[in-house]
Motif scaffolding. Structure first.
Motif, PDB file in Angstrom:
ATOM      1  N   GLY A  10       0.785  -1.217   0.000  1.00 13.82           N
ATOM      2  CA  GLY A  10       0.000   0.000   0.000  1.00 13.82           C
ATOM      3  C   GLY A  10       0.827   1.281   0.000  1.00 13.82           C
ATOM      4  O   GLY A  10       0.277   2.366   0.128  1.00 13.82           O
ATOM      5  N   GLN A  11       2.148   1.170  -0.173  1.00 10.52           N
ATOM      6  CA  GLN A  11       3.003   2.345  -0.176  1.00 10.52           C
ATOM      7  C   GLN A  11       2.947   3.062  -1.538  1.00 10.52           C
ATOM      8  O   GLN A  11       2.470   2.508  -2.516  1.00 10.52           O
ATOM      9  N   ALA A  27      10.955   6.561 -10.656  1.00  3.70           N
ATOM     10  CA  ALA A  27      10.317   5.694  -9.672  1.00  3.70           C
ATOM     11  C   ALA A  27       8.812   5.851  -9.816  1.00  3.70           C
ATOM     12  O   ALA A  27       8.330   6.809 -10.407  1.00  3.70           O
ATOM     13  N   GLY A  28       8.069   4.910  -9.266  1.00  8.42           N
ATOM     14  CA  GLY A  28       6.628   5.059  -9.416  1.00  8.42           C
ATOM     15  C   GLY A  28       5.840   4.096  -8.553  1.00  8.42           C
ATOM     16  O   GLY A  28       6.403   3.256  -7.869  1.00  8.42           O
ATOM     17  N   LYS A  65      11.813  -0.833   3.964  1.00  6.78           N
ATOM     18  CA  LYS A  65      11.126  -1.879   4.724  1.00  6.78           C
ATOM     19  C   LYS A  65      10.351  -2.839   3.818  1.00  6.78           C
ATOM     20  O   LYS A  65       9.679  -3.726   4.308  1.00  6.78           O
ATOM     21  N   TYR A  66      10.505  -2.669   2.509  1.00  5.03           N
ATOM     22  CA  TYR A  66       9.797  -3.522   1.546  1.00  5.03           C
ATOM     23  C   TYR A  66      10.770  -4.454   0.853  1.00  5.03           C
ATOM     24  O   TYR A  66      11.886  -4.072   0.499  1.00  5.03           O
TER      25      TYR A  66
END
Length: 79
Positions: A10-11, A27-28, A65-66
């Protein structure tokens, strides 16, 4: 160029487009302008592991953190 895809929790950031030096070019789907210029040490990137990143002054040789979901070769300009 490499596209580093992150797991979706969900980021706002799901992928990085990185040149051969590990510099983030795009980035996207959101926040591209924030992440441009960051460095991702490609030799440390592995699917299933946290994504390493260096983006001073905010992130100094840290890990997102992903987890990295996949790494793809892409043509220049392709996201």
């Amino acid at each position: 160029m490499k596209r580093i895809n992150l797991e979706d929790q969900g980021q706002d950031i799901l992928w990085f487009l990185v040149d051969e030096n590990g510099t983030v070019k795009c980035a996207g789907p959101f926040q591209s302008e924030i992440w441009q210029g960051a460095h991702i040490p490609l030799e440390m990137v592995e699917a299933g592991e946290k994504c390493p990143i260096h983006h001073p002054p905010v992130l100094m040789y840290e890990f997102l953190k992903y987890d990295v979901e996949s790494i793809e070769e892409v043509a220049d300009g392709e996201a």
